[in-house]
Write an enzyme that holds these catalytic residues in place. Structure first.
Site, mmCIF file in Angstrom:
data_model
loop_
_atom_site.group_PDB
_atom_site.id
_atom_site.type_symbol
_atom_site.label_atom_id
_atom_site.label_comp_id
_atom_site.label_asym_id
_atom_site.label_seq_id
_atom_site.Cartn_x
_atom_site.Cartn_y
_atom_site.Cartn_z
ATOM 1 N N SER A 32 -2.369 0.697 -4.778
ATOM 2 C CA SER A 32 -2.827 1.866 -4.024
ATOM 3 C C SER A 32 -4.145 2.415 -4.556
ATOM 4 C CB SER A 32 -1.763 2.968 -4.099
ATOM 5 O OG SER A 32 -2.219 4.177 -3.529
ATOM 6 N N ASN A 33 -4.877 3.073 -3.648
ATOM 7 C CA ASN A 33 -6.041 3.863 -4.042
ATOM 8 C C ASN A 33 -5.646 5.091 -4.841
ATOM 9 O OD1 ASN A 33 -8.071 2.299 -2.913
ATOM 10 N ND2 ASN A 33 -8.152 3.441 -0.998
ATOM 11 N N ARG A 41 -7.262 13.045 6.789
ATOM 12 C CA ARG A 41 -7.060 11.641 6.431
ATOM 13 C C ARG A 41 -8.330 10.828 6.647
ATOM 14 N NH1 ARG A 41 -4.879 7.717 3.309
ATOM 15 N NH2 ARG A 41 -4.215 5.899 4.496
ATOM 16 N N ASP A 54 0.870 -1.171 0.000
ATOM 17 C CA ASP A 54 0.000 0.000 0.000
ATOM 18 C C ASP A 54 0.909 1.223 0.000
ATOM 19 O OD1 ASP A 54 -2.430 1.653 0.618
ATOM 20 O OD2 ASP A 54 -1.329 1.931 2.503
ATOM 21 N N ALA A 55 0.426 2.346 -0.529
ATOM 22 C CA ALA A 55 1.279 3.531 -0.633
ATOM 23 C C ALA A 55 1.108 4.486 0.552
ATOM 24 C CB ALA A 55 0.998 4.261 -1.945
ATOM 25 N N TYR A 56 -0.108 5.006 0.714
ATOM 26 C CA TYR A 56 -0.327 6.105 1.657
ATOM 27 C C TYR A 56 -0.482 5.585 3.085
ATOM 28 C CZ TYR A 56 -0.766 8.781 -2.575
ATOM 29 O OH TYR A 56 -0.503 9.360 -3.796
#
Length: 231
Positions: free
Chosen positions: A122-123, A46, A15-17
């Site tokens: 990622s989203n 967030r 996942d990125a964030y």
């Protein structure tokens, strides 16, 4: 680190964030302008970002993650009575260039040295991810960089994880997925990935079925975990 071993892995998707990139780093760059409330403001931004992605997924009203991020920021600015003319653009510019956590590059390099393919799921929209990966100096270390935009659904939709497995041309059990978001980790495990939850904040486990295979406090623990899964 607690683990359950089953079958070997051939690729590691992150996942990125929140996992590779510090989502609160953007607000930290303008903390002096916002004052002592900056951490609460960042958490609000967030939370709304995630909530809006889930609501759009459930209602079938998809918009890319940049639009969701902007909408969430607008809500946070109004909630904290902050002037958009002063804060909006600097915050959005900073979000495009979030810093990577210090444990990211060493862990990825060690995993790659073990022969594992490393990438992102990622989203984030493709342009957001390109900016973040480039700013963090990770462009030559991650392949593929996969965005949910190719399926038009947000995590935790099973179609997202299925898309990633298809792009890697691997059975789910041969993919190790790493996320700092508990809901993402549990959902990826439900799909069939091997999963490590990077619980940076020391949060209690989610009350959800299909717990992850491992819980790590940082990405520093990943190479040893991956080695135990790749015999």
């Amino acid at each position: 680190m607690s683990i359950t071993t089953e079958r070997s892995i051939e690729a590691c998707l992150f996942d990125a964030y929140g996992t590779l990139f510090d989502v609160h780093a953007a607000t930290a760059t303008v903390a002096q302008r916002i004052g002592t409330r900056w951490q609460a403001f960042s958490a609000h931004w967030r939370e709304r970002q995630l909530q809006y992605s889930w609501i759009r997924g459930l209602t079938g009203r998809h918009a890319d993650f940049w639009q969701v991020t902007c909408d969430a920021l607008d809500h946070a600015l109004e909630a904290y009575d902050l002037d958009p003319a002063l804060h909006r653009e600097p915050l959005l510019m900073a979000y495009r260039r979030l810093g990577a956590y210090p444990d990211v590059l060493p862990a990825i390099d060690r995993l790659r040295a073990m022969g594992l393919r490393c990438g992102i799921l990622s989203n984030g929209s493709p342009d957001m991810l390109a900016d973040a990966v480039g700013a963090a100096g990770l462009a030559d270390h991650l392949d593929p960089v996969l965005s949910v935009e190719s399926v038009g659904r947000y995590k935790p939709a099973p179609e997202v994880y299925a898309m990633a497995a298809e792009r890697l041309d691997l059975a789910p059990a041969h993919v190790l997925f790493v996320s700092s978001n508990g809901w993402d980790a549990f959902s990826a495990k439900a799909y069939g990935f091997r999963v490590a939850w990077c619980n940076r904040a020391g949060l209690p486990a989610e009350r959800l079925p299909d717990p992850p295979d491992a819980i790590v406090a940082s990405l520093d623990e990943l190479p040893a975990l991956a080695e135990s899964l790749t015999g």
